[in-house]
Design an enzyme around this catalytic site. Structure first.
Site, PDB file in Angstrom:
ATOM      1  N   GLY A 186      -4.782  -1.643  -0.301  1.00 54.06           N
ATOM      2  CA  GLY A 186      -3.738  -0.696  -0.684  1.00 54.06           C
ATOM      3  C   GLY A 186      -3.947   0.705  -0.132  1.00 54.06           C
ATOM      4  O   GLY A 186      -3.192   1.621  -0.457  1.00 54.06           O
ATOM      5  N   ASP A 234      10.753  -6.590   8.742  1.00 53.25           N
ATOM      6  CA  ASP A 234      10.413  -5.699   7.621  1.00 53.25           C
ATOM      7  C   ASP A 234      10.217  -4.263   8.092  1.00 53.25           C
ATOM      8  O   ASP A 234      10.093  -3.352   7.273  1.00 53.25           O
ATOM      9  CB  ASP A 234       9.150  -6.191   6.893  1.00 53.25           C
ATOM     10  CG  ASP A 234       7.986  -6.415   7.843  1.00 53.25           C
ATOM     11  OD1 ASP A 234       8.145  -7.204   8.785  1.00 53.25           O
ATOM     12  OD2 ASP A 234       6.932  -5.796   7.650  1.00 53.25           O
ATOM     13  N   ARG A 240       0.839  -1.204   0.000  1.00 51.25           N
ATOM     14  CA  ARG A 240       0.000   0.000   0.000  1.00 51.25           C
ATOM     15  C   ARG A 240       0.869   1.246   0.000  1.00 51.25           C
ATOM     16  O   ARG A 240       0.495   2.284   0.541  1.00 51.25           O
ATOM     17  CB  ARG A 240      -0.923   0.016   1.194  1.00 51.25           C
ATOM     18  CG  ARG A 240      -0.189  -0.096   2.497  1.00 51.25           C
ATOM     19  CD  ARG A 240      -1.035   0.389   3.595  1.00 51.25           C
ATOM     20  NE  ARG A 240      -0.450   0.002   4.849  1.00 51.25           N
ATOM     21  CZ  ARG A 240      -0.900   0.403   6.002  1.00 51.25           C
ATOM     22  NH1 ARG A 240      -1.949   1.191   6.044  1.00 51.25           N
ATOM     23  NH2 ARG A 240      -0.331   0.028   7.102  1.00 51.25           N
ATOM     24  N   ASP A 294       7.737   2.819  10.498  1.00 49.71           N
ATOM     25  CA  ASP A 294       6.439   2.183  10.732  1.00 49.71           C
ATOM     26  C   ASP A 294       5.852   2.559  12.084  1.00 49.71           C
ATOM     27  O   ASP A 294       6.210   2.010  13.116  1.00 49.71           O
ATOM     28  CB  ASP A 294       6.495   0.658  10.595  1.00 49.71           C
ATOM     29  CG  ASP A 294       5.090   0.104  10.351  1.00 49.71           C
ATOM     30  OD1 ASP A 294       4.139   0.654  10.923  1.00 49.71           O
ATOM     31  OD2 ASP A 294       4.947  -0.856   9.586  1.00 49.71           O
ATOM     32  N   ARG A 301       5.785  10.010   2.898  1.00 51.29           N
ATOM     33  CA  ARG A 301       6.834   9.683   3.867  1.00 51.29           C
ATOM     34  C   ARG A 301       8.199   9.919   3.231  1.00 51.29           C
ATOM     35  O   ARG A 301       8.397   9.631   2.054  1.00 51.29           O
ATOM     36  CB  ARG A 301       6.674   8.217   4.271  1.00 51.29           C
ATOM     37  CG  ARG A 301       7.742   7.706   5.200  1.00 51.29           C
ATOM     38  CD  ARG A 301       7.266   6.495   5.974  1.00 51.29           C
ATOM     39  NE  ARG A 301       7.310   5.276   5.191  1.00 51.29           N
ATOM     40  CZ  ARG A 301       6.935   4.079   5.667  1.00 51.29           C
ATOM     41  NH1 ARG A 301       6.499   3.966   6.916  1.00 51.29           N
ATOM     42  NH2 ARG A 301       7.001   3.018   4.912  1.00 51.29           N
TER      43      ARG A 301
HETATM   44  P1  AMP Z   1       2.830  -3.094   8.054  1.00 46.48           P
HETATM   45  O1  AMP Z   1       1.934  -3.695   9.067  1.00 46.48           O
HETATM   46  O2  AMP Z   1       2.438  -1.686   7.672  1.00 46.48           O
HETATM   47  O3  AMP Z   1       4.273  -3.195   8.406  1.00 46.48           O
HETATM   48  O4  AMP Z   1       2.604  -3.937   6.728  1.00 46.48           O
HETATM   49  C1  AMP Z   1       2.949  -5.273   6.604  1.00 46.48           C
HETATM   50  C2  AMP Z   1       2.674  -5.728   5.200  1.00 46.48           C
HETATM   51  O5  AMP Z   1       1.262  -5.685   4.916  1.00 46.48           O
HETATM   52  C3  AMP Z   1       3.336  -4.913   4.109  1.00 46.48           C
HETATM   53  O6  AMP Z   1       3.672  -5.779   3.058  1.00 46.48           O
HETATM   54  C4  AMP Z   1       2.246  -3.975   3.693  1.00 46.48           C
HETATM   55  O7  AMP Z   1       2.422  -3.489   2.392  1.00 46.48           O
HETATM   56  C5  AMP Z   1       1.016  -4.863   3.789  1.00 46.48           C
HETATM   57  N1  AMP Z   1      -0.223  -4.096   4.002  1.00 46.48           N
HETATM   58  C6  AMP Z   1      -0.603  -3.495   5.144  1.00 46.48           C
HETATM   59  N2  AMP Z   1      -1.800  -2.886   4.979  1.00 46.48           N
HETATM   60  C7  AMP Z   1      -2.182  -3.082   3.700  1.00 46.48           C
HETATM   61  C8  AMP Z   1      -3.321  -2.695   2.921  1.00 46.48           C
HETATM   62  N3  AMP Z   1      -4.310  -1.966   3.435  1.00 46.48           N
HETATM   63  N4  AMP Z   1      -3.344  -3.106   1.631  1.00 46.48           N
HETATM   64  C9  AMP Z   1      -2.349  -3.827   1.107  1.00 46.48           C
HETATM   65  N5  AMP Z   1      -1.270  -4.223   1.783  1.00 46.48           N
HETATM   66  C10 AMP Z   1      -1.170  -3.859   3.076  1.00 46.48           C
HETATM   67 MG    MG Z   2       5.787  -2.022   7.776  1.00 45.91          MG
END
Ligand code: AMP
Ligand code: MG
Length: 487
Positions: free
Chosen positions: A122, A248, A89, A258, A172
């Protein structure tokens, strides 16, 4: 053209990313542009705030000759390896070289689906976007290495979470979006050539001065260990709980990245967690230093095949560097604590002295920020502020005597000690209950609390009488704060 992109990542092999065609949003609207940061990046803030600028920040317009990228990465989430995560996203609009010659990524977060979106939409909701904007900028003002926030826009569209919420997009800025998970992505595919290339790229971009007697992979690991040890020591000194230290979310550049479920400690206790999904307390406040080492060990494993054809030798040299982490972290943490206590020389027993305060603070769940901020008042002859934070003040009073004896050994003027403490113990942090109230207000259309917090937190070490309410600890009814991953 607000941005002059020079995107080095696009010159890496095609399987490092996906070129993305952006999905426009229906009604982009400006929330905020970070004027000081824009100027530092050599970007016109007026240009960004103009309708063309807002179209760019919403992903409705792409600069000619540029192509947004979704970066590939993997990661260990709560200890479990996921071989493909990636920008699901977010997209990299491009890189700019700022006024100081530093290369920075400009990324849109919440910009729509990519190849890495899996089941997700996304998109991002307004609340998490404002939270990241506010907290990342507060961290920068507190002096913590962090990604920054350049702008936030609304999309005019609804995102569906537990309830329908207004959609938003964050711009960002990061020294890069390289993560430990980027290396793991290629390691999982046994693509050593990619790891060699990524290592070379990361060293050149972030640590060009690093000595490389044992080769680039070992040099990079060593630099990232140093950067993470320093970063986590800063978090620990400020009472910051990242909340989702997955590999990640662990930056190769050593920046905080994050701001999904992060929080600042109010009542101090090492086992404090805030995130609703961290049921086991893996990412509890006091676990952060050893989780950083766990993450660094995953980086070492990813680098291993490129270190030395003799695997035992490779493992030995990587292990030796990983073993240096604890000493490096402890040295940074002790230095942070000394400053918090106004100590200007190093003596044996300083760490124990600091722990001697933290123990009764934990036992009595004392507000972390108020307690350290209040210590300077003790030196100025007024201990009431600190004493009243403790329901049982006897252990504190004993400790204050110990501390005074230690301060005396430094033979420095009280004003200097007070000034040092005032420069590291903030009066203002983004308090969880206020961040939550800000999000609720903004979701209902009132952005005034966001702008008020933003302005006070831009100067967190200065007393601001008109904002005294923002320095207060949460009341009984405001405890029990939980954060939810910003997805
Ligand atoms: P995060 O929790 O932000 O570190 O995200 C972990 C993973 O989930 C990453 O690959 C993000 O791109 C994916 N992700 C989180 N929220 C979304 C969303 N709303 N749509 C698509 N991918 C997401
Ligand atoms: Mg992340």
């Amino acid at each position: 053209m607000p941005f002059h992109f020079d995107t080095s990542y696009a010159r890496l092999p095609e399987h490092f990313y996906q070129r993305v065609a952006l999905t426009p949003v229906s009604h982009p609207g400006l929330i905020v542009v970070n004027q000081a940061l824009a100027e530092q990046l050599g970007v016109s803030p007026e240009g960004l705030a103009s309708p063309e600028g807002v179209a760019l920040l919403a992903g409705n317009r792409v600069l000619e000759g540029t192509s947004p990228l979704a970066l590939a990465y993997a990661g260990h989430q709560f200890g479990h390896f996921v071989p493909q995560l990636g920008d699901g996203r977010a997209i990299l609009l491009g890189e700019v070289v700022d006024r100081d010659g530093r290369r920075r990524d400009i990324q849109l977060k919440g910009s729509g689906r990519t190849r890495f979106s899996r089941g997700g939409d996304g998109r991002a909701a307004l609340g998490p976007v404002l939270r990241e904007y506010l907290v990342s900028e507060a961290m920068a003002a507190l002096g913590v290495p962090t990604t920054r926030s350049l702008a936030a826009v609304t999309t005019g569209e609804v995102v569906r979470r537990e309830t329908p919420l207004p959609g938003a997009i964050l711009t960002r800025v990061a020294s890069s979006h390289l993560r430990i998970g980027t290396f793991e992505y290629f390691a999982a595919r046994r693509d050593s050539q990619a790891i060699v290339e990524l290592t070379r790229y990361a060293l050149a971009r972030h640590y060009p001065e690093a000595p490389t007697p044992a080769g680039p992979a070992v040099a990079l690991l060593d630099q990232v260990i140093g950067a993470q040890a320093k970063l986590v020591a800063r978090w620990m000194a400020l009472g910051f709980v990242h909340g989702v230290m997955n590999t990640d979310n662990c930056s190769i550049a050593g920046e905080t990245i994050d701001y999904g479920p992060c929080a600042f400690l109010d009542a101090y206790h090492p086992s404090r967690t805030f995130s609703s999904i961290d049921e086991q307390g893996r990412y509890a406040f006091g676990n952060q230093p050893r989780i950083a080492l766990w993450n660094l060990t995953r980086l070492a494993e990813a680098l291993l095949p490129t270190v030395d054809p003799d695997e035992d030798r490779a493992e030995a040299v990587l292990t030796e560097h990983l073993e240096s982490y604890s000493g490096r972290f402890n040295a940074h943490y002790a230095a942070e604590l000394r400053k918090k206590l106004g100590l200007m020389t190093e003596r044996d027993g300083d760490l124990e002295l600091a722990l001697g305060l933290l123990a009764p603070m934990a036992e009595q769940r004392v507000d972390y920020t108020l307690c350290f901020r209040g210590l300077a008042n003790v030196l100025l002859g007024d201990d009431t502020k600190v004493v009243r934070l403790f329901s049982e003040p006897a252990p504190l009073r004993e400790w204050l005597e110990r501390w005074r004896r230690r301060l005396a050994l430094d033979e420095r003027p009280v004003e200097e000690q007070v000034a040092l403490m005032g420069s590291v113990n903030p009066a203002f942090i983004p308090r969880n209950h206020q961040v939550e109230a800000m999000i609720t207000a903004a979701t209902e259309g009132d952005r005034a609390p966001f702008f008020r917090l933003l302005s006070v937190l831009a100067d967190p070490y200065r007393e601001q009488a008109e904002a005294a309410d923002l320095a207060e600890a949460p009341g009984q009814d405001q405890f029990g704060y939980r954060t939810f991953c910003g997805t």
